[in-house]
Scaffold this motif. Structure first.
Motif: not given
Ligand code: PLP
Length: 378
Positions: A69-84
């Motif tokens: 769902g979008a909750t997971e999509s948003n989590n993955i995008a934001i955390k994934g990019i920011a941490r990288k």
């Protein structure tokens, strides 16, 4: 029942349900299995992603990840990019307009050392582009900007936001397009990641999509067997992902038609509601046509929702997730809407299944509810 809560969820289309069942019966294999049936499933998974890319005309510009769902999509995008990006840039720009599945993620990243900056919002509920320009710098790792707001329906100037963000090569633009698909044309130009949720466009709950310009920009979020480019492990739910393409095709090919149809309903409702003194329309005139937010200063939103619910009319206060919270809605606050009007606001949200009969019956019920609360209106 008159269902006017389509921004919370929509009824799944029949062909979506049929496809889900059919694929579960005949192609329940794991795309990761090494045997022939597994390979067939893997091929179908890739074909499904290609179909989505063709539908949006984005060819190989994006990688597609299926999520829950979008909750997971948003989590993955934001955390994934920011941490990288953390070592080279540690600022995140967002706004109070965002859905909690963005805002709460960004707030959680504060504990990891990120600096969060909130871009101002205009009284029309749009991102203040001048302020965004002021906030931008080489320290910015990520900017999040939703496409269409889930409470008021206002449409954000994504192209203009992208132009500002991409003057800074390190900055990434994430767009939550959950309330946009099927309601307005999706903008991909200049967008680095974009999320969708299947059940908001007559698909199924528990299905989401994340478009990523280059998946290697993302740090792994769900560790495990390495599925979905190693970013989001877990056995892929092929039947639901194949089924969602049906809903997506329908939503995308009927966007203009639906927008116009719902605009007629929306204008009709605005005209009707304007006749009632004390009632105030909160949604900006140029908002997406499926959402109409209406204020009743002096009355509690929950009282109104219950009064409609008793009459078999389903609508919400602000959004399904926040309507159970006691605090004043941040989106409406950021638009400088007076507290009294926020407390007494309801959201009417329409969708592909909304009919003229629904609107007419709503109007009849509205007149009764208005009489009930009229003395409280300020
Ligand atoms: N983003 C927006 C704008 C939404 O309206 C919603 C759901 O209401 C979400 C994200 C989260 O979607 P889901 O609950 O399907 O994960």
């Amino acid at each position: 029942m008159i269902y006017l809560d389509n921004a919370a969820t929509t009824k799944p289309n029949k062909d979506v349900l049929d496809t889900f069942l059919k694929v579960n019966e005949s192609l329940y294999f794991n795309p990761n299995s090494p045997h022939q049936a597994g390979l067939q499933a893997e091929q179908l998974l890739q074909q499904t992603k290609s179909q989505i890319k063709s539908l949006f005309n984005i060819k190989n510009e994006y990688d597609i990840l299926f999520t829950s769902g979008a909750t997971e999509s948003n989590n993955i995008a934001i955390k994934g990019i920011a941490r990288k990006k953390k070592d080279s840039a540690n600022e995140i720009i967002t706004s109070l307009l965002e859905h909690p599945s963005v805002l709460e993620v960004v707030r959680a990243l504060e504990d990891e050392g990120f600096v969060i900056k909130y871009v101002d919002v205009t009284s029309e509920g749009k991102i203040n582009l001048d302020h965004l320009e002021e906030l931008m710098s080489d320290r910015v790792a990520l900017v999040t900007c939703m496409h269409v707001n889930n409470i008021m329906g206002q449409i954000q100037p994504i192209k203009e936001v992208a132009n500002i963000v991409h003057q800074y090569p390190k900055a990434h633009l994430h767009v939550d397009a959950v309330q946009a698909i099927g309601k307005v044309d999706l903008i991909f130009e200049g967008v680095d990641t974009l999320s969708l949720s299947g059940h908001k466009f007559n698909g199924l709950k528990g299905q989401g999509v994340l478009f990523v310009r280059n998946v290697h920009q993302l740090e792994t979020i769900v560790h495990g067997g390495g599925q979905e480019f190693g970013v989001r492990s877990g056995t892929v739910n092929l039947p639901i992902d194949i089924a969602i393409v049906k809903a997506m095709k329908h939503a995308v090919t009927h966007t203009e038609q639906l927008f116009k149809q719902l605009l007629q309903f929306n204008n009709d409702l605005r005209q009707f509601l304007n006749q009632f003194s004390g009632v105030k329309i909160n949604s900006p005139q140029d908002a997406a046509s499926h959402i109409l937010n209406v204020g009743f200063p002096g009355v509690k939103g929950e009282v109104l929702v219950n009064a409609f619910s008793k009459r078999d009319v389903m609508l919400s206060t602000t959004s399904a997730c926040s309507s159970k919270k006691a605090s004043l809605n941040e989106v409406l606050l950021s638009m400088n809407i007076p507290a009294k009007c926020i407390e007494g606001s309801i959201r009417i949200s329409m969708g592909a299944n909304t009919t003229e009969t629904d609107i007419n019956q709503f109007k009849q019920n509205f007149t009764e509810v208005y009489e009930e609360v009229r003395e409280l209106l300020q």
